[in-house]
Write an enzyme that holds these catalytic residues in place. Structure first.
Site, PDB file in Angstrom:
ATOM      1  N   GLU A 111      -2.659  19.351 -62.192  1.00  0.00           N
ATOM      2  CA  GLU A 111      -2.001  19.368 -63.590  1.00  0.00           C
ATOM      3  C   GLU A 111      -3.441  19.811 -64.547  1.00  0.00           C
ATOM      4  O   GLU A 111      -3.705  19.324 -65.505  1.00  0.00           O
ATOM      5  CB  GLU A 111      -1.730  17.610 -64.001  1.00  0.00           C
ATOM      6  CG  GLU A 111      -0.666  17.478 -62.815  1.00  0.00           C
ATOM      7  CD  GLU A 111       0.158  16.214 -63.354  1.00  0.00           C
ATOM      8  OE1 GLU A 111       0.190  16.060 -64.771  1.00  0.00           O
ATOM      9  OE2 GLU A 111       0.866  15.693 -62.710  1.00  0.00           O
TER      10      GLU A 111
ATOM     11  N   PHE B 287       8.405  18.503 -60.373  1.00  0.00           N
ATOM     12  CA  PHE B 287       8.394  19.508 -61.136  1.00  0.00           C
ATOM     13  C   PHE B 287       7.510  20.650 -60.863  1.00  0.00           C
ATOM     14  O   PHE B 287       6.726  20.559 -60.056  1.00  0.00           O
ATOM     15  CB  PHE B 287       7.308  18.691 -62.532  1.00  0.00           C
ATOM     16  CG  PHE B 287       6.817  19.777 -63.207  1.00  0.00           C
ATOM     17  CD1 PHE B 287       7.620  19.996 -64.393  1.00  0.00           C
ATOM     18  CD2 PHE B 287       5.605  20.210 -63.414  1.00  0.00           C
ATOM     19  CE1 PHE B 287       7.032  20.951 -65.513  1.00  0.00           C
ATOM     20  CE2 PHE B 287       5.151  21.324 -64.414  1.00  0.00           C
ATOM     21  CZ  PHE B 287       5.782  21.554 -65.310  1.00  0.00           C
TER      22      PHE B 287
ATOM     23  N   ASP C 230       0.443  17.691 -70.945  1.00  0.00           N
ATOM     24  CA  ASP C 230      -0.595  16.434 -71.656  1.00  0.00           C
ATOM     25  C   ASP C 230      -0.103  15.236 -71.276  1.00  0.00           C
ATOM     26  O   ASP C 230      -1.164  14.559 -71.134  1.00  0.00           O
ATOM     27  CB  ASP C 230      -0.026  16.916 -73.279  1.00  0.00           C
ATOM     28  CG  ASP C 230      -0.647  17.994 -73.838  1.00  0.00           C
ATOM     29  OD1 ASP C 230      -1.689  18.543 -73.045  1.00  0.00           O
ATOM     30  OD2 ASP C 230      -0.037  18.347 -75.022  1.00  0.00           O
TER      31      ASP C 230
ATOM     32  N   THR D  26      -7.137  21.971 -63.317  1.00  0.00           N
ATOM     33  CA  THR D  26      -8.588  21.394 -62.776  1.00  0.00           C
ATOM     34  C   THR D  26      -9.526  21.226 -64.045  1.00  0.00           C
ATOM     35  O   THR D  26      -9.228  21.298 -65.071  1.00  0.00           O
ATOM     36  CB  THR D  26      -9.189  23.037 -62.165  1.00  0.00           C
ATOM     37  OG1 THR D  26      -9.183  23.959 -63.281  1.00  0.00           O
ATOM     38  CG2 THR D  26      -8.173  23.552 -61.169  1.00  0.00           C
TER      39      THR D  26
ATOM     40  N   GLY E 214      -1.200  29.882 -60.724  1.00  0.00           N
ATOM     41  CA  GLY E 214      -1.748  28.229 -60.498  1.00  0.00           C
ATOM     42  C   GLY E 214      -2.551  27.940 -61.841  1.00  0.00           C
ATOM     43  O   GLY E 214      -1.573  27.867 -62.732  1.00  0.00           O
TER      44      GLY E 214
ATOM     45  N   GLU F  84     -12.022  22.716 -64.513  1.00  0.00           N
ATOM     46  CA  GLU F  84     -12.500  23.917 -65.660  1.00  0.00           C
ATOM     47  C   GLU F  84     -11.664  24.148 -66.684  1.00  0.00           C
ATOM     48  O   GLU F  84     -11.684  24.371 -67.739  1.00  0.00           O
ATOM     49  CB  GLU F  84     -12.478  25.031 -64.809  1.00  0.00           C
ATOM     50  CG  GLU F  84     -13.738  24.895 -63.694  1.00  0.00           C
ATOM     51  CD  GLU F  84     -13.729  23.870 -62.579  1.00  0.00           C
ATOM     52  OE1 GLU F  84     -12.381  23.759 -62.117  1.00  0.00           O
ATOM     53  OE2 GLU F  84     -14.731  23.580 -61.972  1.00  0.00           O
TER      54      GLU F  84
ATOM     55  N   ARG G 186      -1.334  14.705 -67.855  1.00  0.00           N
ATOM     56  CA  ARG G 186      -2.747  14.222 -67.577  1.00  0.00           C
ATOM     57  C   ARG G 186      -3.122  12.851 -67.710  1.00  0.00           C
ATOM     58  O   ARG G 186      -3.871  12.409 -67.196  1.00  0.00           O
ATOM     59  CB  ARG G 186      -3.358  15.128 -68.640  1.00  0.00           C
ATOM     60  CG  ARG G 186      -3.540  16.527 -67.770  1.00  0.00           C
ATOM     61  CD  ARG G 186      -3.929  17.798 -68.787  1.00  0.00           C
ATOM     62  NE  ARG G 186      -3.658  18.962 -68.318  1.00  0.00           N
ATOM     63  CZ  ARG G 186      -3.546  20.137 -68.783  1.00  0.00           C
ATOM     64  NH1 ARG G 186      -3.596  20.219 -70.006  1.00  0.00           N
ATOM     65  NH2 ARG G 186      -3.221  21.309 -68.113  1.00  0.00           N
TER      66      ARG G 186
HETATM   67  C1  LIG Z   1      -1.533  18.106 -53.763  1.00  0.00           C
HETATM   68  C2  LIG Z   1      -1.071  18.989 -54.759  1.00  0.00           C
HETATM   69  C3  LIG Z   1       0.160  18.527 -55.770  1.00  0.00           C
HETATM   70  C4  LIG Z   1       0.379  19.586 -56.621  1.00  0.00           C
HETATM   71  N1  LIG Z   1       1.554  18.971 -57.525  1.00  0.00           N
HETATM   72  C5  LIG Z   1       2.000  19.903 -58.002  1.00  0.00           C
HETATM   73  C6  LIG Z   1       3.316  19.731 -58.790  1.00  0.00           C
HETATM   74  O1  LIG Z   1       4.009  18.555 -58.803  1.00  0.00           O
HETATM   75  N2  LIG Z   1       3.983  20.812 -59.519  1.00  0.00           N
HETATM   76  C7  LIG Z   1       3.227  22.007 -59.822  1.00  0.00           C
HETATM   77  O2  LIG Z   1       3.865  22.729 -60.566  1.00  0.00           O
HETATM   78  N3  LIG Z   1       1.793  21.965 -59.415  1.00  0.00           N
HETATM   79  C8  LIG Z   1       1.602  21.232 -58.358  1.00  0.00           C
HETATM   80  N4  LIG Z   1       0.216  21.279 -58.138  1.00  0.00           N
HETATM   81  C9  LIG Z   1      -0.513  22.618 -58.311  1.00  0.00           C
HETATM   82  C10 LIG Z   1      -1.730  22.594 -58.990  1.00  0.00           C
HETATM   83  O3  LIG Z   1      -1.739  22.014 -60.462  1.00  0.00           O
HETATM   84  C11 LIG Z   1      -2.651  23.714 -59.059  1.00  0.00           C
HETATM   85  O4  LIG Z   1      -3.180  23.840 -57.502  1.00  0.00           O
HETATM   86  C12 LIG Z   1      -3.749  23.750 -59.861  1.00  0.00           C
HETATM   87  O5  LIG Z   1      -3.220  23.913 -61.487  1.00  0.00           O
HETATM   88  C13 LIG Z   1      -4.694  24.896 -59.754  1.00  0.00           C
HETATM   89  O6  LIG Z   1      -4.137  26.084 -59.416  1.00  0.00           O
HETATM   90  P1  LIG Z   1      -4.609  27.019 -57.899  1.00  0.00           P
HETATM   91  O7  LIG Z   1      -4.546  25.936 -56.814  1.00  0.00           O
HETATM   92  O8  LIG Z   1      -3.712  28.236 -57.940  1.00  0.00           O
HETATM   93  O9  LIG Z   1      -6.130  27.319 -58.157  1.00  0.00           O
HETATM   94  P2  LIG Z   1      -6.801  28.705 -59.308  1.00  0.00           P
HETATM   95  O10 LIG Z   1      -5.766  28.558 -60.443  1.00  0.00           O
HETATM   96  O11 LIG Z   1      -6.716  29.594 -58.243  1.00  0.00           O
HETATM   97  O12 LIG Z   1      -8.203  28.203 -59.246  1.00  0.00           O
HETATM   98  C14 LIG Z   1      -9.185  28.326 -58.424  1.00  0.00           C
HETATM   99  C15 LIG Z   1     -10.521  28.139 -59.187  1.00  0.00           C
HETATM  100  O13 LIG Z   1     -10.663  28.997 -60.214  1.00  0.00           O
HETATM  101  C16 LIG Z   1     -11.026  28.056 -61.396  1.00  0.00           C
HETATM  102  N5  LIG Z   1     -10.449  28.928 -62.759  1.00  0.00           N
HETATM  103  C17 LIG Z   1      -9.100  29.357 -62.766  1.00  0.00           C
HETATM  104  N6  LIG Z   1      -9.030  29.942 -63.948  1.00  0.00           N
HETATM  105  C18 LIG Z   1     -10.076  29.812 -64.633  1.00  0.00           C
HETATM  106  C19 LIG Z   1     -10.383  29.908 -66.173  1.00  0.00           C
HETATM  107  N7  LIG Z   1      -9.647  30.466 -66.735  1.00  0.00           N
HETATM  108  N8  LIG Z   1     -11.582  29.474 -66.378  1.00  0.00           N
HETATM  109  C20 LIG Z   1     -12.477  28.912 -65.508  1.00  0.00           C
HETATM  110  N9  LIG Z   1     -12.110  28.561 -64.364  1.00  0.00           N
HETATM  111  C21 LIG Z   1     -10.986  28.786 -63.962  1.00  0.00           C
HETATM  112  C22 LIG Z   1     -10.164  26.897 -61.152  1.00  0.00           C
HETATM  113  O14 LIG Z   1     -10.654  25.758 -61.907  1.00  0.00           O
HETATM  114  C23 LIG Z   1     -10.559  26.544 -59.579  1.00  0.00           C
HETATM  115  O15 LIG Z   1     -11.895  26.170 -59.554  1.00  0.00           O
HETATM  116  C24 LIG Z   1      -0.335  20.784 -57.079  1.00  0.00           C
HETATM  117  C25 LIG Z   1      -1.290  20.932 -56.020  1.00  0.00           C
HETATM  118  C26 LIG Z   1      -1.900  20.074 -55.102  1.00  0.00           C
HETATM  119  C27 LIG Z   1      -2.975  20.456 -54.293  1.00  0.00           C
END
Ligand SMILES: Cc1cc2nc3c(=O)[nH]c(=O)nc-3n(C[C@H](O)[C@H](O)[C@H](O)COP(=O)(O)OP(=O)(O)OC[C@H]3O[C@@H](n4cnc5c(N)ncnc54)[C@H](O)[C@@H]3O)c2cc1C
Length: 379
Positions: A363, A123, A240, A365, A131, A367, A243
């Site tokens: 899926e 996915f 959902d 964070t 992100g 937060e 998670r």
């Molecule tokens: C090993 C791995 C597997 C994954 N598998 C998939 C997959 O199969 N498919 C897919 O689509 N994605 C996948 N992901 C992506 C993953 O879901 C995202 O990395 C995650 O949702 C966080 O996005 P980001 O890394 O861009 O962090 P960011 O969004 O840049 O967040 C950085 C920090 O800011 C905080 N933050 C951001 N926005 C807010 C807010 N509004 N309020 C408070 N705090 C906030 C976050 O909580 C975090 O602490 C994967 C990631 C990893 C590392």
């Protein structure tokens, strides 16, 4: 908590536990250290029905429910969290949206291969600039001469390197932002579609995490999943369910940490007695067990709500938030209880510690889970 489960759920739990202990555990650490995808194990998991636990037998699923799915992912993750997420991403993020939003033709075409584990799903929602803000997708899909034309790139796709079928989100009307995103089904051999960077990670190294590159990828009209511009909504509903899978994975890691710690604390002697005699150790074990049970009950509740077709969005967020933090804390305590040996590769607890961290990130964070829960409270 077995008293909450049906005969069928208990039998499945026992069967998966045995499979995971006998077949997955012996190779888990070696595979994880070497970044090896467990191809044979996934094939066997498919034969046992674990790649499609909660989907009807008419499409090739095992015909069970989402409580059973949670028990299966937990039991697998108890022995190998990488295998747990391979199954979870495949089932929750690919089989689930095709089952929920696919046309009958799409279900007939994709589900039998996916649910039997002969095909693997991935996915792809996340992009380098999208992100937590998942709606900020820059990948585009344009309808030209009766076909979709996709361009852009996605990152962090679990199973990305091995998958045959991808669910991918692209912007169809960028000016509408989240209301202009659409879901598509893409097959791996489609021209213009390629795998980019495969990540080297802190943990869950047996599962691949890959970049997906789309250069003028042409898709027939029938590869759109769900309705035009409903992709963001489909993603949120899909997450959902995802998670629940990650909460189950985290529970597996927490239970592994606890069980290994109980065993070690009885075997390790210091000051002429097992370290289990020390109250400091007992309190850590007691806290690990109490927190595990609390997280288990939250995940059981969310799974049951999904089975009952209730709105379980906040319940799933609570299950994932709690279970992931419990897993991280349990893994940290497990290393503490194992002392210096826990820091080495001679014991599995260092793997649990590395694996646990991701459950607080993907899926959504922790937060973002809090944001989902608060929004539900304040609506
Ligand atoms: C090993 C791995 C597997 C994954 N598998 C998939 C997959 O199969 N498919 C897919 O689509 N994605 C996948 N992901 C992506 C993953 O879901 C995202 O990395 C995650 O949702 C966080 O996005 P980001 O890394 O861009 O962090 P960011 O969004 O840049 O967040 C950085 C920090 O800011 C905080 N933050 C951001 N926005 C807010 C807010 N509004 N309020 C408070 N705090 C906030 C976050 O909580 C975090 O602490 C994967 C990631 C990893 C590392």
């Amino acid at each position: 908590m077995d008293f909450l489960l049906t005969e069928e759920q208990l039998m499945l739990k026992e069967m998966v536990e045995k499979f995971a202990k006998d077949k997955i555990l012996p190779v888990a650490s070696e595979n994880e250290r070497n970044h090896l995808f467990p191809t044979e194990i996934i094939k066997e998991a498919g034969e046992l029905g674990l790649m499609g636990v909660a989907y009807p037998t008419e499409y090739g699923g095992a015909g069970m429910d989402f409580v059973s799915y949670f028990l299966a992912v937990e039991a697998v993750s108890r022995y190998c969290a990488s295998t747990g997420v391979i199954i979870s991403a495949h089932s929750s993020l690919v089989c689930d949206p095709i089952f929920n939003f696919g046309t009958e033709e799409q279900k007939q075409k994709y589900l039998p291969g996916l649910l039997s584990g002969q095909k693997i799903g991935s996915f792809s929602l996340t992009e380098s600039g999208a992100g937590s803000d998942a709606g900020a997708t820059k990948t585009t899909a344009k309808f030209v001469d009766g076909r979709w034309l996709l361009n852009g790139s996605k990152i962090f796709a679990t199973n990305g390197k091995e998958a045959d079928v991808f669910i991918l989100l692209a912007s169809t009307e960028p000016e509408k932002k989240t209301r202009g995103v659409t879901a598509f089904i893409v097959e791996k051999d489609t021209p213009g579609y390629s795998i980019g960077k495969v990540e080297r990670k802190l943990g869950i190294r047996s599962s691949s995490t890959a970049e997906i590159v789309l250069e003028n990828v042409e898709l027939p009209a029938e590869n759109m999943l769900g309705e035009l511009n409903q992709g963001f909504k489909i993603s949120m509903i899909t997450l959902d369910g995802g998670r629940l899978g990650i909460a189950s994975q985290a529970l597996g890691i927490a239970r592994a940490s606890l069980e290994d710690s109980v065993k070690y604390s009885k075997e390790r002697y210091q000051f002429d007695q097992p370290i289990a005699n020390f109250q400091a150790i007992q309190w850590m074990l007691a806290d690990m067990k109490t927190e595990y049970d609390a997280a288990w009950l939250l995940t059981y509740r969310a799974s049951l709500m999904k089975d009952k077709k209730m709105n379980y969005s906040a319940a799933a967020a609570m299950a994932k938030l709690k279970s992931s933090e419990v897993a991280m804390d349990a893994a940290r305590k497990a290393i503490q209880i194992h002392g210096g040996y826990g820091y080495t590769e001679d014991f599995n607890v260092e793997r649990y510690y590395r694996d646990a961290k991701i459950t607080e990130i993907y899926e959504g964070t922790s937060e973002i889970q809090r944001l989902v829960i608060a929004r539900d409270l304040l609506k």
